[in-house]
Design a protein around this motif. Structure first.
Motif, PDB file in Angstrom:
ATOM      1  N   ILE A   1      23.635  18.334  43.294  1.00  0.00           N
ATOM      2  CA  ILE A   1      24.811  19.209  43.198  1.00  0.00           C
ATOM      3  C   ILE A   1      24.325  20.629  42.926  1.00  0.00           C
ATOM      4  N   ALA A   2      24.961  21.627  43.580  1.00  0.00           N
ATOM      5  CA  ALA A   2      24.647  23.030  43.336  1.00  0.00           C
ATOM      6  C   ALA A   2      25.906  23.759  42.894  1.00  0.00           C
ATOM      7  N   VAL A   3      25.746  24.570  41.876  1.00  0.00           N
ATOM      8  CA  VAL A   3      26.857  25.361  41.327  1.00  0.00           C
ATOM      9  C   VAL A   3      26.483  26.834  41.426  1.00  0.00           C
ATOM     10  N   ALA A   4      27.396  27.666  41.935  1.00  0.00           N
ATOM     11  CA  ALA A   4      27.139  29.100  42.088  1.00  0.00           C
ATOM     12  C   ALA A   4      28.262  29.900  41.457  1.00  0.00           C
ATOM     13  N   ASP A   5      27.860  31.032  40.898  1.00  0.00           N
ATOM     14  CA  ASP A   5      28.837  31.996  40.376  1.00  0.00           C
ATOM     15  C   ASP A   5      29.152  32.955  41.526  1.00  0.00           C
TER      16      ASP A   5
ATOM     17  N   TRP B   1      24.882  38.423  47.357  1.00  0.00           N
ATOM     18  CA  TRP B   1      23.768  39.254  47.817  1.00  0.00           C
ATOM     19  C   TRP B   1      23.872  39.464  49.322  1.00  0.00           C
ATOM     20  N   ALA B   2      23.780  40.733  49.759  1.00  0.00           N
ATOM     21  CA  ALA B   2      23.627  41.055  51.180  1.00  0.00           C
ATOM     22  C   ALA B   2      22.143  41.303  51.410  1.00  0.00           C
ATOM     23  N   LEU B   3      21.521  40.458  52.218  1.00  0.00           N
ATOM     24  CA  LEU B   3      20.080  40.562  52.497  1.00  0.00           C
ATOM     25  C   LEU B   3      19.896  41.215  53.861  1.00  0.00           C
ATOM     26  N   LEU B   4      19.368  42.441  53.864  1.00  0.00           N
ATOM     27  CA  LEU B   4      19.221  43.238  55.081  1.00  0.00           C
ATOM     28  C   LEU B   4      17.776  43.189  55.569  1.00  0.00           C
TER      29      LEU B   4
ATOM     30  N   ASP C   1      23.721  44.186  46.087  1.00  0.00           N
ATOM     31  CA  ASP C   1      24.602  43.351  45.263  1.00  0.00           C
ATOM     32  C   ASP C   1      26.054  43.722  45.547  1.00  0.00           C
ATOM     33  N   LEU C   2      26.845  42.709  45.926  1.00  0.00           N
ATOM     34  CA  LEU C   2      28.234  42.961  46.296  1.00  0.00           C
ATOM     35  C   LEU C   2      29.189  42.256  45.335  1.00  0.00           C
ATOM     36  N   PRO C   3      30.111  42.979  44.695  1.00  0.00           N
ATOM     37  CA  PRO C   3      31.156  42.319  43.904  1.00  0.00           C
ATOM     38  C   PRO C   3      32.031  41.466  44.815  1.00  0.00           C
ATOM     39  N   ASN C   4      32.409  40.300  44.319  1.00  0.00           N
ATOM     40  CA  ASN C   4      33.220  39.366  45.110  1.00  0.00           C
ATOM     41  C   ASN C   4      34.265  38.706  44.220  1.00  0.00           C
ATOM     42  N   PRO C   5      35.135  39.509  43.622  1.00  0.00           N
ATOM     43  CA  PRO C   5      36.078  38.950  42.639  1.00  0.00           C
ATOM     44  C   PRO C   5      37.057  37.945  43.220  1.00  0.00           C
TER      45      PRO C   5
ATOM     46  N   ASP D   1      24.235  35.929  51.056  1.00  0.00           N
ATOM     47  CA  ASP D   1      23.682  34.762  50.378  1.00  0.00           C
ATOM     48  C   ASP D   1      24.222  34.747  48.952  1.00  0.00           C
ATOM     49  N   PHE D   2      24.101  33.581  48.289  1.00  0.00           N
ATOM     50  CA  PHE D   2      24.530  33.493  46.893  1.00  0.00           C
ATOM     51  C   PHE D   2      23.629  34.348  46.015  1.00  0.00           C
ATOM     52  N   ASN D   3      24.167  34.794  44.910  1.00  0.00           N
ATOM     53  CA  ASN D   3      23.381  35.464  43.885  1.00  0.00           C
ATOM     54  C   ASN D   3      22.419  34.426  43.303  1.00  0.00           C
ATOM     55  N   GLN D   4      21.136  34.586  43.639  1.00  0.00           N
ATOM     56  CA  GLN D   4      20.156  33.576  43.236  1.00  0.00           C
ATOM     57  C   GLN D   4      19.947  33.526  41.722  1.00  0.00           C
ATOM     58  N   ASN D   5      20.363  34.568  41.024  1.00  0.00           N
ATOM     59  CA  ASN D   5      20.274  34.553  39.561  1.00  0.00           C
ATOM     60  C   ASN D   5      21.416  33.776  38.919  1.00  0.00           C
ATOM     61  N   ARG D   6      22.418  33.457  39.729  1.00  0.00           N
ATOM     62  CA  ARG D   6      23.571  32.695  39.219  1.00  0.00           C
ATOM     63  C   ARG D   6      23.833  31.500  40.130  1.00  0.00           C
TER      64      ARG D   6
END
Length: 535
Positions: A369-373, A378-381, A432-436, A226-231
């Motif tokens: 409109i939704a904007v995400a960083d 996020w990996a939700l297990l 939390d997964l880095p996704n550069p 899922d998207f990082n909900q903080n960003r």
């Protein structure tokens, strides 16, 4: 009815009752299935001579040491009869007249014994087969000729090869109540011999050496990205508005403050008018205060007029700031007019949703409109509630993404939820997964392996090498050409396709992997009715 009468007779006379012995088994039952030349494997073990059963003296006692026809443990329906007669020990849930704990010297004597007032001789309890954990008279291992009798009576456990009523594996409480130990399995000296090396090869039996390896206990779970909900920013109209223009689309990379859409709103137009009016009043109040201060310095205007001008200025400034805040809350700038305002990006990111179409009316709160960083995801297990206490922040996690050809990534647990989902009965765990490179996509299904313990040494074997029989885990060790020994082992939680062996096996042992199930069927042949050969 006869059983009920026996109970009432016992309660009235405080003596035991006798039960006739079972007739001798038919000689035909002693015949065993003959061996055939097609037999390729046999399980061998020492034969045990059948001990003789002592003659019963007095009432027939069950495995609980009381008259068999009066035992409330064997026949629970009798409990109410004893309770009605006031013969009940609530502390031990037994009839008072049967309770050995309350009456340590309690014995049951024959109704054919001494006259009243004479001492009663104790009655010997039923002989017990200590090797197999069943009454000697019912031991089908020592007396295989009894098997046919119990099968005919419908009292035979084919899984374990004992009478169902006294099977030590199905009813271990009976063995414990008799003060005996359950039978050892497999019996000492048991071996499986194949007739030749050629048969061993044709059976497809494969082995491997047991070697100590490092392993850690892991927990296998599933989840999704899922998207990082903080960003994540979901931009919407604060009040009903007309979409005048859409400047971006899904997938566009935007900068902080970049215009995304232009809206027209009557409510915003009204706030803009209020802002213009309050701005004019503010300028008028500032000019009035300057004039009053000048007159006061020349002695023309009293100080009271100056104070009133200052109060009017403060009120005008407050009104102006309120109108400005109203526009800001609507997403409009102070310089916009005509009810038009712009939705801008709050931070740099990627447009991940667009539900805005020019000319359409948007309702208040509708996400346009939704904007995400996307630099982090996020990996939700979903962790089952019974395993949730094992998971803690900081533990290592290996993530495998099904939609990316099983691509593997490693990370650590970030958060563990404090509640259990009432529908799925799982606890949510976040990683939390880095996704550069933005290669990870929201909604992607994944499997995760959470390391819930430190690494330690153990013998690791394939799952297929571990067999379960008679409630125990077994492996088969090759001790020679075509010769295999079943070895009881203690195992830990499976780690993927491998199972750690904690006790019972030595490093270097040659353990059967493929074909272990076939060997297990050989040592269970006497239980499933196929017979076995005793050397």
């Amino acid at each position: 009815m006869h059983l009920l009468c026996a109970v009432l007779f016992f309660l009235s006379h405080a003596t035991g009752c006798t039960k006739g012995e079972a007739p001798a088994p038919d000689a035909k039952a002693e015949a065993r299935t003959p061996k055939t030349e097609a037999t390729t494997a046999v399980a061998t073990r020492e034969a045990k001579p059948a001990p003789s059963s002592p003659a019963a003296a007095g009432p027939k006692l069950c495995q609980h040491g009381v008259p068999a026809e009066l035992c409330t443990q064997c026949s629970p329906e009798l409990s109410e009869v004893f309770k009605e007669k006031g013969d009940w020990c609530s502390s031990h849930n037994l009839p008072e007249s049967h309770c050995f704990k309350c009456n340590p010297n309690l014995t049951f004597a024959s109704t054919q014994g001494p006259e009243a007032g004479e001492a009663h001789a104790p009655v010997p309890q039923e002989a017990w087969c200590g090797e197999h954990g069943v009454p000697e008279a019912k031991c089908t291992k020592c007396k295989p000729q009894l098997i046919a009798k119990f099968i005919e009576a419908g009292d035979y456990c084919r899984e374990h090869g004992y009478p169902e009523s006294v099977c030590p594996y199905c009813h271990p409480e009976l063995v414990k109540a008799a003060g005996q130990q359950p039978p050892e399995f497999p019996e000492p000296g048991t071996l499986v011999r194949l007739a030749s090396v050629d048969i061993e090869r044709k059976a497809g039996i494969q082995t491997q050496r047991a070697e100590a390896q490092s392993f850690a206990q892991t927990l296998e779970v599933v989840g999704q990205l899922d998207f990082n909900q903080n960003r994540l920013a979901q931009l919407s109209a604060r009040a009903e508005a007309l979409i005048a223009e859409v400047k971006v689309d899904v997938g566009d990379v935007v900068k902080a403050g970049q215009p995304l859409a232009v809206l027209t709103s009557a409510g915003v137009g009204e706030t803009q008018a209020q802002l213009s009016a309050s701005k004019a009043r503010l300028e008028t109040a500032r000019a009035a205060l300057a004039r009053e201060e000048a007159l006061a310095q020349r002695g023309i205007s009293p100080l009271k007029e100056v104070q009133e001008a200052k109060s009017a200025l403060a009120a005008a400034e407050a009104e102006y700031q309120a109108a400005l805040a109203g526009l800001s809350a609507a997403g409009a700038s102070a310089g916009s007019t005509g009810g038009r305002y712009v939705l801008g990006a709050p931070f740099a990111g990627t447009v991940v949703l667009r539900d805005a179409v020019a000319g359409r009316t948007a309702s208040a709160g509708q996400t346009l409109i939704a904007v995400a960083d996307l630099t982090t995801m996020w990996a939700l297990l979903e962790v089952p509630e019974e395993s949730a206490t094992l998971v803690k922040p900081g533990q290592k996690v290996a993530l495998r993404f099904e939609g990316q050809g099983g691509h593997l990534r490693e990370a650590t647990v970030s958060r563990v939820a404090a509640t259990v989902d009432p529908a799925s009965r799982t606890v949510r765990v976040r990683v939390d997964l880095p996704n550069p490179d933005a290669s990870l996509k929201a909604g992607l299904f994944l499997r995760a392996s959470i390391q819930v313990s430190g690494e330690k040494e153990a013998l690791l074997l394939p799952r297929e090498a571990i067999q379960e029989a008679q409630g125990r885990h077994l492996v088969f060790v090759r001790s020679g050409e075509g010769v295999y020994q079943p070895v009881p082992v203690e195992v830990g939680a499976a780690q993927g396709n491998r199972v750690p062996v904690l006790q019972g096996l030595s490093a270097g042992a040659e353990v059967v992997t493929t074909g272990a199930f076939l060997l297990k069927t050989e040592i269970l042949k006497d239980s499933i009715g196929a017979g076995c050969v005793d050397d």
